[in-house]
Scaffold this active site. Sequence first.
Site, PDB file in Angstrom:
ATOM      1  N   LYS A  21       2.444   4.433   1.489  1.00 26.34           N
ATOM      2  CA  LYS A  21       2.566   4.966   2.841  1.00 26.34           C
ATOM      3  C   LYS A  21       2.147   6.424   2.768  1.00 26.34           C
ATOM      4  O   LYS A  21       2.840   7.262   2.207  1.00 26.34           O
ATOM      5  CB  LYS A  21       3.991   4.849   3.368  1.00 26.34           C
ATOM      6  CG  LYS A  21       4.104   5.378   4.792  1.00 26.34           C
ATOM      7  CD  LYS A  21       5.381   4.934   5.459  1.00 26.34           C
ATOM      8  CE  LYS A  21       5.424   5.266   6.939  1.00 26.34           C
ATOM      9  NZ  LYS A  21       4.864   6.520   7.360  1.00 26.34           N
ATOM     10  N   ASP A  26       1.327  10.149   3.675  1.00 29.56           N
ATOM     11  CA  ASP A  26       1.990  11.112   4.543  1.00 29.56           C
ATOM     12  C   ASP A  26       0.945  12.075   5.102  1.00 29.56           C
ATOM     13  O   ASP A  26       0.767  13.179   4.612  1.00 29.56           O
ATOM     14  CB  ASP A  26       3.052  11.859   3.746  1.00 29.56           C
ATOM     15  CG  ASP A  26       4.095  12.475   4.662  1.00 29.56           C
ATOM     16  OD1 ASP A  26       4.005  12.260   5.890  1.00 29.56           O
ATOM     17  OD2 ASP A  26       4.986  13.164   4.155  1.00 29.56           O
ATOM     18  N   CYS A  77       8.465  46.079 -16.151  1.00 33.14           N
ATOM     19  CA  CYS A  77       8.135  47.335 -16.841  1.00 33.14           C
ATOM     20  C   CYS A  77       8.704  48.569 -16.149  1.00 33.14           C
ATOM     21  O   CYS A  77       8.502  49.679 -16.622  1.00 33.14           O
ATOM     22  CB  CYS A  77       6.628  47.476 -16.976  1.00 33.14           C
ATOM     23  SG  CYS A  77       5.840  47.810 -15.394  1.00 33.14           S
ATOM     24  N   CYS A  95       1.450  46.496 -17.606  1.00 35.65           N
ATOM     25  CA  CYS A  95       2.656  45.693 -17.437  1.00 35.65           C
ATOM     26  C   CYS A  95       2.485  44.406 -18.230  1.00 35.65           C
ATOM     27  O   CYS A  95       1.491  43.703 -18.071  1.00 35.65           O
ATOM     28  CB  CYS A  95       2.869  45.374 -15.956  1.00 35.65           C
ATOM     29  SG  CYS A  95       4.268  44.264 -15.693  1.00 35.65           S
ATOM     30  N   CYS A 112       9.126  47.571 -10.805  1.00 34.10           N
ATOM     31  CA  CYS A 112       8.789  46.287 -11.428  1.00 34.10           C
ATOM     32  C   CYS A 112       9.926  45.843 -12.352  1.00 34.10           C
ATOM     33  O   CYS A 112      10.349  46.621 -13.214  1.00 34.10           O
ATOM     34  CB  CYS A 112       7.489  46.433 -12.212  1.00 34.10           C
ATOM     35  SG  CYS A 112       7.120  44.984 -13.209  1.00 34.10           S
ATOM     36  N   GLU A 117       0.860  -1.190   0.000  1.00 32.63           N
ATOM     37  CA  GLU A 117       0.000   0.000   0.000  1.00 32.63           C
ATOM     38  C   GLU A 117       0.892   1.233   0.000  1.00 32.63           C
ATOM     39  O   GLU A 117       2.003   1.181   0.496  1.00 32.63           O
ATOM     40  CB  GLU A 117      -0.850   0.048   1.290  1.00 32.63           C
ATOM     41  CG  GLU A 117      -1.689  -1.167   1.530  1.00 32.63           C
ATOM     42  CD  GLU A 117      -2.263  -1.211   2.959  1.00 32.63           C
ATOM     43  OE1 GLU A 117      -2.148  -0.194   3.691  1.00 32.63           O
ATOM     44  OE2 GLU A 117      -2.798  -2.258   3.333  1.00 32.63           O
ATOM     45  N   LYS A 158      10.719   3.304   2.618  1.00 28.23           N
ATOM     46  CA  LYS A 158      10.580   4.745   2.409  1.00 28.23           C
ATOM     47  C   LYS A 158      11.208   5.236   1.104  1.00 28.23           C
ATOM     48  O   LYS A 158      12.169   4.652   0.616  1.00 28.23           O
ATOM     49  CB  LYS A 158      11.246   5.492   3.585  1.00 28.23           C
ATOM     50  CG  LYS A 158      10.676   5.129   4.936  1.00 28.23           C
ATOM     51  CD  LYS A 158       9.557   6.042   5.328  1.00 28.23           C
ATOM     52  CE  LYS A 158      10.103   7.407   5.624  1.00 28.23           C
ATOM     53  NZ  LYS A 158       9.426   8.101   6.695  1.00 28.23           N
ATOM     54  N   CYS A 206       3.181  45.231  -8.848  1.00 25.81           N
ATOM     55  CA  CYS A 206       3.430  46.215  -9.885  1.00 25.81           C
ATOM     56  C   CYS A 206       2.095  46.898 -10.152  1.00 25.81           C
ATOM     57  O   CYS A 206       1.088  46.241 -10.337  1.00 25.81           O
ATOM     58  CB  CYS A 206       3.920  45.528 -11.149  1.00 25.81           C
ATOM     59  SG  CYS A 206       3.831  46.610 -12.579  1.00 25.81           S
TER      60      CYS A 206
HETATM   61  S1  IVH Z   1      -0.455   0.424   9.005  1.00 27.02           S
HETATM   62  C1  IVH Z   1      -0.099  -1.732  12.682  1.00 27.02           C
HETATM   63  N1  IVH Z   1      -0.594   1.402   6.575  1.00 27.02           N
HETATM   64  O1  IVH Z   1       2.489   5.541   9.039  1.00 27.02           O
HETATM   65  C2  IVH Z   1       0.112  -1.053  11.412  1.00 27.02           C
HETATM   66  N2  IVH Z   1       0.169   2.804   8.306  1.00 27.02           N
HETATM   67  O2  IVH Z   1       5.097   5.435  10.337  1.00 27.02           O
HETATM   68  C3  IVH Z   1       0.405   0.388  11.544  1.00 27.02           C
HETATM   69  N3  IVH Z   1       0.694   5.093   7.580  1.00 27.02           N
HETATM   70  O3  IVH Z   1       1.276   5.317  12.299  1.00 27.02           O
HETATM   71  C4  IVH Z   1      -0.198   1.228  10.542  1.00 27.02           C
HETATM   72  N4  IVH Z   1       0.182   4.806   5.468  1.00 27.02           N
HETATM   73  O4  IVH Z   1      -0.134   6.639  10.585  1.00 27.02           O
HETATM   74  C5  IVH Z   1      -0.280   1.644   7.853  1.00 27.02           C
HETATM   75  N5  IVH Z   1      -0.801   2.138   4.373  1.00 27.02           N
HETATM   76  C6  IVH Z   1      -0.489   2.381   5.654  1.00 27.02           C
HETATM   77  C7  IVH Z   1      -0.033   3.625   6.092  1.00 27.02           C
HETATM   78  C8  IVH Z   1       0.304   3.812   7.441  1.00 27.02           C
HETATM   79  C9  IVH Z   1       0.600   5.659   6.371  1.00 27.02           C
HETATM   80  C10 IVH Z   1       1.154   5.806   8.809  1.00 27.02           C
HETATM   81  C11 IVH Z   1       0.417   5.446  10.063  1.00 27.02           C
HETATM   82  C12 IVH Z   1       1.479   4.932  11.000  1.00 27.02           C
HETATM   83  C13 IVH Z   1       2.711   5.562  10.432  1.00 27.02           C
HETATM   84  C14 IVH Z   1       3.949   4.807  10.820  1.00 27.02           C
END
Ligand code: IVH
Length: 678
Positions: free
Chosen positions: A121, A123, A419, A439, A416, A119, A322, A434
């Site tokens: 990750k 942010d 111009c 302009c 500016c 999945e 990451k 400006c």
């Molecule tokens: S699973 C027990 N899945 O990343 C499993 N977390 O650095 C824990 N996060 O605290 C979470 N995308 O807030 C999971 N696809 C994803 C995620 C994810 C982002 C976050 C989550 C977690 C943090 C850890």
Amino acid sequence: MGSSEHAAAKRRIEALVPELVRHLRLYHVEDRPDISDAEYDALYRELQALEARYPDLRRPDSPTLRVGAPPTDGFASVPHRSPMLSLENVMNAEGLAAFDERVRRMLGREKQVIEYVAEPKLDGAGAELVYVDGALTAGLTRGDGRVGEDVTANLRQVHSIPLTLETGGAAPPPVASVRGEVVLPLTAFRKLNRLRVERGDEPFANPRNAAAGSLRQLHEIDRRRLASLEFRAYAVAEGLPDGLRTQWEVLETLRRWGFLVSPESVECPDLAAVVALHERLLAARETLPVEIDGTVAKVNRLGLQDELGELSRSPRWAIAYKFPPQQAETVVEGIEAQVGRTGALTPVAKLRPVQVGGVTVSNASLHNQDEIERKDVRVRDTVVVQRAGDVIPQIVRVLLEKRRGRPRRYRLPAHCPVCNTATVRLEGEVVTRCANIDCPAQLKNNLRHLAGRGALDIDGLGEKLIDQLVELGRLKRISDVFTLDAAGLGELEQLERMGEKSAANLEAALERSRKTTLPRFLIALGIRHVGETVAELLAAHFGDLDPLMAADIEALEAIDGIGPTIAESVSRFFADKRNRGEVVRLRKLGVRWEPLEPAAPGGGPLDGKSFVLTGTLPNLKRVEAKKRIERAGGKVVSSVSKKTAYLVAGSDPGSKLAKAQELEVEVLDEDGLLKLLS
Ligand code: IVH
């Protein structure tokens, strides 16, 4: 209250709620609405009205509950039902392979292949949602993983969070805990930051901070800001239906319940498939709608997850792979001011090119003068730059310990760079602009404005044609518009896509537009802060353009309804020689209007006094009252202020009366007004 009416309302509410929930889901989660916004609004309002009439019939899953106010005195701390764990990180493919090896070893399956779910990750900010008997009852931030903050009221407004679990008729689990990430999509993030910069607030450094900040906002709830947050679900900590065997089935269940699940997720037969997704995500990183910072690999079989168990902070069955960091150090080689389409000067740091998250960065926006000062960025400074999922990278901070000597502070130029007209920064604004309407940097924008409906309304002079004419060098200043027809149709017809007929139409439109009104002309000039209301005030006060152009700031500020910002903007505009030149040329080229009676300086008995009308008068119609006041030299404005001479109040006067009393403005009834007029 008739009981049959009550029963009918109940039936209607029972039909409306699931109907609206379905439309919300189609709109916000599935992105394929099947009714118009107006139709949705009508249903929503019908429900609102019924609930207002029969409060006892309001259901806990009603979409009208999304617009509740959050608590105003901080958020309560609430323990999570089970700890919200974090994830171990690896930074490269070797780290990921080592994780897979450890998993197999611990399971005693060294020779076997482990299936995963990969999945993105996300942010954002982790959150837990608790559903009791299928209805959302609590929403918590992750907090420290054991105790979170109760942000239920704010989370209720996030449209991708279902208020009830859609279990398709089956009984919902008595308690379900759904976990996921609250993210702010990048388009919304950029828009929010633009607004913040315009308002003089510091922009959020990245979408994660913006999402976390939005979730925890207590005051001044900007509902739209919460609505644009997205909740992407990835785990069920409690209440998982019996018989599920894999993480993939968990994601499918979440989707069925009505949650948004990252569409990029894939079921992976082996580790290579995880690596493949990681590479795809990294390549697509710039084009994804939300910011992600890696790939999460989770052992697919729930049975194996149980066997692996968890450490105190993170599960042994999952890992975050990451992306390379989005920050890097480099040197500011110069600072340049760029002029945008609205005339705003944006300082841009020219950087020694550096790789940030796989892309070469050589420019970073510094937004405005205040921002430069806040961060104290100077030429030759060593800085940390970051790409916050934004097209334009940002400078995070200056590494002061690396500053050599005493470099000079940077100031945006007084002229500016395009111009050479003097730049202005209006009182209370963060943006330096400006002020030249011609302009080249802003010409297209200003021409579009001038030709627009509320201004000179030149039919047929649309965006495409304007762009074309500016690029050809045929329009160099706004007044050039009215030279287009001087050479006859021949020239127009030469233009791409312009046939004989449209050339003739444009010619006729130009002729029509020459005869305008003073307010429209003022709007057309594109003076900052001069929209319809202000243009009308100015026109009514001065009657014609020349006295307006001759007025100084004090004279402008003395007008009821004109504050210091507008007065400054208008006076600066007409102080500029080029702008005055443009006005003269536009008039020479035939743009004209009927002058109005100026607000009778020393003329009528009411001599420049301002009136506010409120409520219904017994005999006089409002327009009639207004006309008679103006004929006597007075003027009518819409809101009560210290400058208001009289409030004329009829029946049902509303809040203006209270305001007038508070400011000790004299209040008249119809008779009083008539006496004054005679
Ligand atoms: S699973 C027990 N899945 O990343 C499993 N977390 O650095 C824990 N996060 O605290 C979470 N995308 O807030 C999971 N696809 C994803 C995620 C994810 C982002 C976050 C989550 C977690 C943090 C850890």
